[in-house]
Motif scaffolding. Structure first.
Motif, PDB file in Angstrom:
ATOM      1  N   ILE A 144       0.832  -1.209   0.000  1.00  0.00           N
ATOM      2  CA  ILE A 144       0.000   0.000   0.000  1.00  0.00           C
ATOM      3  C   ILE A 144       0.863   1.255   0.000  1.00  0.00           C
ATOM      4  O   ILE A 144       2.072   1.190   0.223  1.00  0.00           O
ATOM      5  CB  ILE A 144      -0.953   0.026   1.220  1.00  0.00           C
ATOM      6  CG1 ILE A 144      -0.140  -0.022   2.527  1.00  0.00           C
ATOM      7  CG2 ILE A 144      -1.955  -1.127   1.144  1.00  0.00           C
ATOM      8  CD1 ILE A 144      -0.967   0.282   3.766  1.00  0.00           C
ATOM      9  N   VAL A 145       0.211   2.394  -0.236  1.00  0.00           N
ATOM     10  CA  VAL A 145       0.923   3.685  -0.248  1.00  0.00           C
ATOM     11  C   VAL A 145       1.165   4.182   1.180  1.00  0.00           C
ATOM     12  O   VAL A 145       0.414   3.855   2.105  1.00  0.00           O
ATOM     13  CB  VAL A 145       0.133   4.769  -1.006  1.00  0.00           C
ATOM     14  CG1 VAL A 145      -0.007   4.411  -2.475  1.00  0.00           C
ATOM     15  CG2 VAL A 145      -1.244   5.007  -0.371  1.00  0.00           C
ATOM     16  N   GLU A 146       2.203   5.008   1.321  1.00  0.00           N
ATOM     17  CA  GLU A 146       2.406   5.744   2.566  1.00  0.00           C
ATOM     18  C   GLU A 146       1.377   6.878   2.621  1.00  0.00           C
ATOM     19  O   GLU A 146       0.903   7.355   1.580  1.00  0.00           O
ATOM     20  CB  GLU A 146       3.817   6.364   2.600  1.00  0.00           C
ATOM     21  CG  GLU A 146       4.955   5.368   2.489  1.00  0.00           C
ATOM     22  CD  GLU A 146       5.071   4.456   3.710  1.00  0.00           C
ATOM     23  OE1 GLU A 146       4.769   4.912   4.828  1.00  0.00           O
ATOM     24  OE2 GLU A 146       5.446   3.281   3.532  1.00  0.00           O
ATOM     25  N   ALA A 147       1.057   7.332   3.818  1.00  0.00           N
ATOM     26  CA  ALA A 147       0.103   8.436   3.974  1.00  0.00           C
ATOM     27  C   ALA A 147       0.577   9.699   3.252  1.00  0.00           C
ATOM     28  O   ALA A 147      -0.230  10.493   2.760  1.00  0.00           O
ATOM     29  CB  ALA A 147      -0.127   8.724   5.457  1.00  0.00           C
ATOM     30  N   SER A 148       1.904   9.863   3.149  1.00  0.00           N
ATOM     31  CA  SER A 148       2.462  11.055   2.489  1.00  0.00           C
ATOM     32  C   SER A 148       2.025  11.151   1.029  1.00  0.00           C
ATOM     33  O   SER A 148       1.915  12.246   0.472  1.00  0.00           O
ATOM     34  CB  SER A 148       3.994  11.027   2.567  1.00  0.00           C
ATOM     35  OG  SER A 148       4.490   9.870   1.891  1.00  0.00           O
ATOM     36  N   VAL A 149       1.775  10.001   0.398  1.00  0.00           N
ATOM     37  CA  VAL A 149       1.342   9.992  -1.009  1.00  0.00           C
ATOM     38  C   VAL A 149      -0.051  10.610  -1.127  1.00  0.00           C
ATOM     39  O   VAL A 149      -0.338  11.376  -2.052  1.00  0.00           O
ATOM     40  CB  VAL A 149       1.346   8.548  -1.568  1.00  0.00           C
ATOM     41  CG1 VAL A 149       0.734   8.495  -2.954  1.00  0.00           C
ATOM     42  CG2 VAL A 149       2.768   7.993  -1.580  1.00  0.00           C
ATOM     43  N   LEU A 150      -0.913  10.282  -0.174  1.00  0.00           N
ATOM     44  CA  LEU A 150      -2.275  10.838  -0.192  1.00  0.00           C
ATOM     45  C   LEU A 150      -2.218  12.354  -0.021  1.00  0.00           C
ATOM     46  O   LEU A 150      -2.935  13.104  -0.696  1.00  0.00           O
ATOM     47  CB  LEU A 150      -3.119  10.194   0.915  1.00  0.00           C
ATOM     48  CG  LEU A 150      -3.244   8.666   0.823  1.00  0.00           C
ATOM     49  CD1 LEU A 150      -3.904   8.099   2.072  1.00  0.00           C
ATOM     50  CD2 LEU A 150      -4.030   8.271  -0.422  1.00  0.00           C
ATOM     51  N   ALA A 151      -1.344  12.794   0.845  1.00  0.00           N
ATOM     52  CA  ALA A 151      -1.181  14.235   1.074  1.00  0.00           C
ATOM     53  C   ALA A 151      -0.710  14.906  -0.211  1.00  0.00           C
ATOM     54  O   ALA A 151      -1.215  15.965  -0.599  1.00  0.00           O
ATOM     55  CB  ALA A 151      -0.185  14.469   2.201  1.00  0.00           C
ATOM     56  N   ASP A 152       0.238  14.276  -0.894  1.00  0.00           N
ATOM     57  CA  ASP A 152       0.761  14.832  -2.135  1.00  0.00           C
ATOM     58  C   ASP A 152      -0.326  14.898  -3.215  1.00  0.00           C
ATOM     59  O   ASP A 152      -0.486  15.905  -3.904  1.00  0.00           O
ATOM     60  CB  ASP A 152       1.942  13.980  -2.621  1.00  0.00           C
ATOM     61  CG  ASP A 152       2.485  14.487  -3.947  1.00  0.00           C
ATOM     62  OD1 ASP A 152       2.872  15.665  -4.005  1.00  0.00           O
ATOM     63  OD2 ASP A 152       2.496  13.712  -4.925  1.00  0.00           O
TER      64      ASP A 152
ATOM     65  N   GLY B 121     -10.855  13.050  -2.484  1.00  0.00           N
ATOM     66  CA  GLY B 121     -11.185  12.332  -1.258  1.00  0.00           C
ATOM     67  C   GLY B 121     -10.517  10.983  -1.155  1.00  0.00           C
ATOM     68  O   GLY B 121      -9.836  10.533  -2.084  1.00  0.00           O
ATOM     69  N   ILE B 122     -10.704  10.355  -0.013  1.00  0.00           N
ATOM     70  CA  ILE B 122     -10.214   8.992   0.198  1.00  0.00           C
ATOM     71  C   ILE B 122     -11.316   8.131   0.804  1.00  0.00           C
ATOM     72  O   ILE B 122     -12.129   8.596   1.601  1.00  0.00           O
ATOM     73  CB  ILE B 122      -8.941   8.946   1.091  1.00  0.00           C
ATOM     74  CG1 ILE B 122      -9.127   9.752   2.375  1.00  0.00           C
ATOM     75  CG2 ILE B 122      -7.722   9.444   0.342  1.00  0.00           C
ATOM     76  CD1 ILE B 122      -7.871   9.815   3.230  1.00  0.00           C
ATOM     77  N   GLU B 123     -11.310   6.879   0.386  1.00  0.00           N
ATOM     78  CA  GLU B 123     -12.265   5.912   0.905  1.00  0.00           C
ATOM     79  C   GLU B 123     -11.708   5.420   2.249  1.00  0.00           C
ATOM     80  O   GLU B 123     -10.709   4.703   2.280  1.00  0.00           O
ATOM     81  CB  GLU B 123     -12.395   4.760  -0.099  1.00  0.00           C
ATOM     82  CG  GLU B 123     -13.572   3.842   0.117  1.00  0.00           C
ATOM     83  CD  GLU B 123     -13.682   2.820  -1.011  1.00  0.00           C
ATOM     84  OE1 GLU B 123     -14.762   2.735  -1.613  1.00  0.00           O
ATOM     85  OE2 GLU B 123     -12.690   2.111  -1.297  1.00  0.00           O
TER      86      GLU B 123
ATOM     87  N   HIS C 110      -5.519  17.544   5.166  1.00  0.00           N
ATOM     88  CA  HIS C 110      -5.281  17.966   3.776  1.00  0.00           C
ATOM     89  C   HIS C 110      -6.564  18.290   3.016  1.00  0.00           C
ATOM     90  O   HIS C 110      -6.558  18.382   1.793  1.00  0.00           O
ATOM     91  CB  HIS C 110      -4.472  16.888   3.043  1.00  0.00           C
ATOM     92  CG  HIS C 110      -3.135  16.675   3.672  1.00  0.00           C
ATOM     93  ND1 HIS C 110      -2.074  17.518   3.465  1.00  0.00           N
ATOM     94  CD2 HIS C 110      -2.711  15.748   4.557  1.00  0.00           C
ATOM     95  CE1 HIS C 110      -1.036  17.111   4.192  1.00  0.00           C
ATOM     96  NE2 HIS C 110      -1.404  16.030   4.861  1.00  0.00           N
ATOM     97  N   GLY C 111      -7.658  18.469   3.747  1.00  0.00           N
ATOM     98  CA  GLY C 111      -8.899  18.907   3.111  1.00  0.00           C
ATOM     99  C   GLY C 111      -9.503  17.892   2.170  1.00  0.00           C
ATOM    100  O   GLY C 111     -10.132  18.252   1.167  1.00  0.00           O
ATOM    101  N   LEU C 112      -9.318  16.612   2.464  1.00  0.00           N
ATOM    102  CA  LEU C 112      -9.888  15.562   1.616  1.00  0.00           C
ATOM    103  C   LEU C 112     -11.237  15.102   2.158  1.00  0.00           C
ATOM    104  O   LEU C 112     -11.437  15.042   3.379  1.00  0.00           O
ATOM    105  CB  LEU C 112      -8.936  14.359   1.558  1.00  0.00           C
ATOM    106  CG  LEU C 112      -7.622  14.572   0.798  1.00  0.00           C
ATOM    107  CD1 LEU C 112      -6.603  13.507   1.183  1.00  0.00           C
ATOM    108  CD2 LEU C 112      -7.872  14.569  -0.709  1.00  0.00           C
ATOM    109  N   LEU C 113     -12.148  14.784   1.258  1.00  0.00           N
ATOM    110  CA  LEU C 113     -13.414  14.175   1.656  1.00  0.00           C
ATOM    111  C   LEU C 113     -13.155  12.755   2.126  1.00  0.00           C
ATOM    112  O   LEU C 113     -12.169  12.134   1.725  1.00  0.00           O
ATOM    113  CB  LEU C 113     -14.376  14.109   0.458  1.00  0.00           C
ATOM    114  CG  LEU C 113     -14.744  15.425  -0.210  1.00  0.00           C
ATOM    115  CD1 LEU C 113     -15.514  15.142  -1.505  1.00  0.00           C
ATOM    116  CD2 LEU C 113     -15.581  16.253   0.738  1.00  0.00           C
ATOM    117  N   THR C 114     -14.049  12.228   2.946  1.00  0.00           N
ATOM    118  CA  THR C 114     -13.934  10.825   3.372  1.00  0.00           C
ATOM    119  C   THR C 114     -15.220  10.094   2.980  1.00  0.00           C
ATOM    120  O   THR C 114     -16.328  10.598   3.170  1.00  0.00           O
ATOM    121  CB  THR C 114     -13.738  10.711   4.893  1.00  0.00           C
ATOM    122  OG1 THR C 114     -14.827  11.362   5.562  1.00  0.00           O
ATOM    123  CG2 THR C 114     -12.427  11.352   5.331  1.00  0.00           C
TER     124      THR C 114
END
Ligand code: AMP
Ligand code: FE
Ligand code: FE
Ligand code: ZN
Length: 283
Positions: free
Chosen positions: A201-209, A217-219, A240-244
């Motif tokens: 899986i990806v690191e959390a830093s990738v989602l931030a980027d 958003g992220i599931e 990071h202002g993402l929808l969930t």
């Protein structure tokens, strides 16, 4: 009850779009998203099957490749909602993804056929020519041949990414996929980012980027997510202002999850729809 991630027979689910809509209605789902892999071919049938009292969100799950945040890459799934399905770049990219899926299914099927009684050509011949063929289709052939008792068991023993028969397919670079969805008026949500049992899986830093590159958003709530991972994802989203979102990733009997096993809260859904300009929700 809002379920934003489901599959039909148009990809690797076991219910037609019409049956899926009926299943959702019977389960009390009020908002249903159809998100078949790499295709919008089920949109029209689902639109014909939904009825007032239920909202239909048309989407797709794109096969992508993402930086993993450790210097390498991992395969990743990206949900695109409410994009213009006629956008030429999306049409072309989804065609490319489906073609690679079929080549890869044949290759995996041939490898497995060396050890087990399945026929890769027959398997492909039974699918529509433009189908986004997937590993669950091989799983069904293995069940039919009596090699395993269920598609889930086929994944555990034969189809898994680190198994002996796995072949990779073409995947769109995730930044490109986000840009395509964005340009077509859609909303991009990273599907099950921390589904560890599917592979690396990806690191959390990738989602931030990616949040800075148009990811909306992220599931977070997904059957394959552990409780502590959900907490981490919620923190990343807040920072990071993402929808969930939360969704079942229902595949009919190809998986053991029930429809609406996980759901999205209304405020997040409303915010998602407010971002879309490609096509309307059907209500
Ligand atoms: P593919 O798209 O061909 O790489 O296959 C991945 C698909 O297989 C996912 O989208 C799921 O639908 C399904 N899948 C993955 N893991 C499992 C599992 N353990 N049991 C059943 N289906 C699975
Ligand atoms: Fe699937
Ligand atoms: Fe997925
Ligand atoms: Zn899915």
């Amino acid at each position: 009850m809002i379920d934003l991630h489901t599959h039909s027979t148009v990809s690797d689910g076991t219910e037609t779009p019409t049956e899926l809509v009926a299943t959702a209605r019977a389960a009390g789902v009020t908002v249903l998203a159809l998100t078949d892999h790499d295709t919008t071919a089920g949109w029209d049938e689902a639109a014909a099957a939904y009825s007032p009292g239920m909202t239909l969100v048309r989407g797709a799950e794109f096969s992508t490749e993402s930086p993993d945040g450790r210097g390498g890459t991992v395969t990743a799934h990206l949900l695109g909602y409410l994009f213009d399905p006629a956008a030429p770049e999306i049409v072309a990219e989804q065609e490319r993804l489906r073609a690679s899926r079929r080549d890869r299914l044949r290759e995996m099927g041939e490898r497995i056929a060396a050890d087990h009684p399945i026929d890769a050509d027959e398997l492909l011949a039974r699918l529509p020519p433009d189908s986004p063929a997937g590993r669950p289709h091989i799983g069904q052939a293995l069940v039919a041949a009596g090699v395993v008792g269920s598609v889930t068991e086929a994944f555990e023993h034969l189809l898994r990414k680190d198994g002996p028969y796995y072949v990779e397919k073409y995947n769109t670079p995730i930044a490109t996929a986000i840009a395509l969805i964005d340009a077509a008026g859609g909303v991009a949500v990273f599907a099950h980012p921390f589904a560890r049992k599917k592979g690396p899986i990806v690191e959390a830093s990738v989602l931030a980027d990616l949040a800075g590159r148009g990811l909306a958003g992220i599931e977070v709530d997904h059957p394959d997510h552990a409780a502590d991972d959900r907490a981490t994802l919620r923190d990343v989203a807040a920072a990071h202002g993402l929808l969930t979102t939360g969704s079942s990733d229902y595949h009919g009997t190809n998986k053991t999850t029930e429809i609406a096993a996980e759901t999205t809260v209304r405020e997040q859904y409303d915010a998602l729809v407010a971002r879309a300009t490609g096509v309307e929700v059907l209500a």
